[in-house]
Enzyme design. Sequence first.
Site, PDB file in Angstrom:
ATOM      1  N   GLY A 190       3.358  54.352 -44.454  1.00  0.00           N
ATOM      2  CA  GLY A 190       3.650  52.810 -44.221  1.00  0.00           C
ATOM      3  C   GLY A 190       3.661  51.888 -45.219  1.00  0.00           C
ATOM      4  O   GLY A 190       3.629  50.577 -45.002  1.00  0.00           O
TER       5      GLY A 190
ATOM      6  N   LYS B  38       8.697  38.062 -58.372  1.00  0.00           N
ATOM      7  CA  LYS B  38       7.363  37.653 -58.709  1.00  0.00           C
ATOM      8  C   LYS B  38       7.393  37.295 -60.017  1.00  0.00           C
ATOM      9  O   LYS B  38       6.603  36.493 -60.479  1.00  0.00           O
ATOM     10  CB  LYS B  38       6.397  38.744 -58.165  1.00  0.00           C
ATOM     11  CG  LYS B  38       6.278  38.980 -56.537  1.00  0.00           C
ATOM     12  CD  LYS B  38       5.497  40.130 -56.308  1.00  0.00           C
ATOM     13  CE  LYS B  38       5.368  40.488 -54.684  1.00  0.00           C
ATOM     14  NZ  LYS B  38       4.766  41.763 -54.207  1.00  0.00           N
TER      15      LYS B  38
ATOM     16  N   GLU C 242       9.159  50.723 -46.975  1.00  0.00           N
ATOM     17  CA  GLU C 242      10.214  50.276 -45.974  1.00  0.00           C
ATOM     18  C   GLU C 242      11.201  51.308 -45.707  1.00  0.00           C
ATOM     19  O   GLU C 242      11.254  52.238 -46.593  1.00  0.00           O
ATOM     20  CB  GLU C 242      10.822  48.981 -46.408  1.00  0.00           C
ATOM     21  CG  GLU C 242       9.709  47.900 -46.737  1.00  0.00           C
ATOM     22  CD  GLU C 242       9.179  47.191 -45.467  1.00  0.00           C
ATOM     23  OE1 GLU C 242       9.690  47.500 -44.433  1.00  0.00           O
ATOM     24  OE2 GLU C 242       8.180  46.519 -45.573  1.00  0.00           O
TER      25      GLU C 242
END
Length: 435
Positions: free
Chosen positions: A189, A207, A192
């Site tokens: 997990g 970012k 993606e």
Amino acid sequence: MTEPNAVIGVAVLGLGNVGSEVVRIIRENAADLESRIGAPLVLRGIAVRRIDGDRGVPEGLLTTDADSLVARPDVDLVVEVIGGIEVPRKLILAALNSGKSVVTANKALLAEYTGELAEAAEKENADLYFEAAVAGAIPVIRPLTQSLAGDRVNKVAGIVNGTTNFILSAMDETGADYSDTLAEAGRLGYAEADPTADVEGFDAAAKAAILASIAFHTRVTAGDVYREGISKITSGDLEAAKSLGCTVKLLSICERVVAEDGTERVSARVYPSLVPLDHPLASVNGAFNAVVVEAENAGRLMFYGQGAGGAPTASAVMGDVVMAARNKVNGGRGPRESSYAALAIAPIGEIPTRYYVNMQVADRAGVLSAVAAEFAEHGVSISTVRQEGEGSGARLIVVTHRATDAALSETVAALGKLDFVTAVTSVLRLEGSSE
């Protein structure tokens, strides 16, 4: 100004991992939040794509009409956690243009349209907060905009993408190759279904644009950020890094570049880099993030923690919600955009750093001297050279002193034309060393 003890109406856009946690915190911690703010937070509605199944909140709060929710007169504060660009851009502008405060975690949107959103907030004297857009729960935006507002920031560098850091950490620990480790990250997990935004550095670049804009009072967009991903990193690169006393990390680097004549520019870049094991970023493993800020008076500051996940990101969102709500109650306003410096962006070709160059060569007399001569021809000074193997499988590893990206690129192109160089298999930068 909202009257003292007034209700602060909140609209939440999105009910995914982060949105669900934001709603949970507002509902479960209502009394504490009211005490901290000076007025109760009241959920006016939650915009979702569709209303189906048990969403864990009263169905009466759910709506598929985000536009109408944002326009409601009893909404004072809008929390945007739906992601994407065009839809949230429209909704956030609508909120700001009507004087509502906005809290968002949307780094992709901010990396492209911070200027537009900031101008709308300024025009209507509204707040625009986005602590959660960079590094999840780690407080980075507020220290840059407030705690260090009186200082001069020279560099902001760090690990701001948990997926890539997990992959590189696992490769380093297990010796597995990139594709196997990416598959494992997906199963756990951390990655993606389409990991492109993470592994090719797009997420980190967004970012970096936000951090550079704030640190250097200059509007920097994602398109201004030089970007490389980690998909070409091999287990051999990690092994070679270990032998050099380093590890490999995907770094976001925002730096004030000062020319000899005193002219200042901004460098914003994202790429995998060798990092010495004694550097504080080398020990940041797994899905954790860390950002190091270097300021003239404060010195080096490091912020470390969970950079993603529903609850950690919601923590940062709620910090902004409390600040924006307090401003509504008390008539204050949060920090405005500061872009007065308007510095130019320095092209990557002019940025000096150290390099690690890994090449396959023929094992015969004169190879080392010929390779060294090629580096010297292009003005790149060699720090160390190591040859491994023999015969057609010989590998030559060169670590340079500081050189510009342009000079190193010319050197690599020239090496590729030599008949005894089979291939230049890897070129990585080396950041954080004292040389």
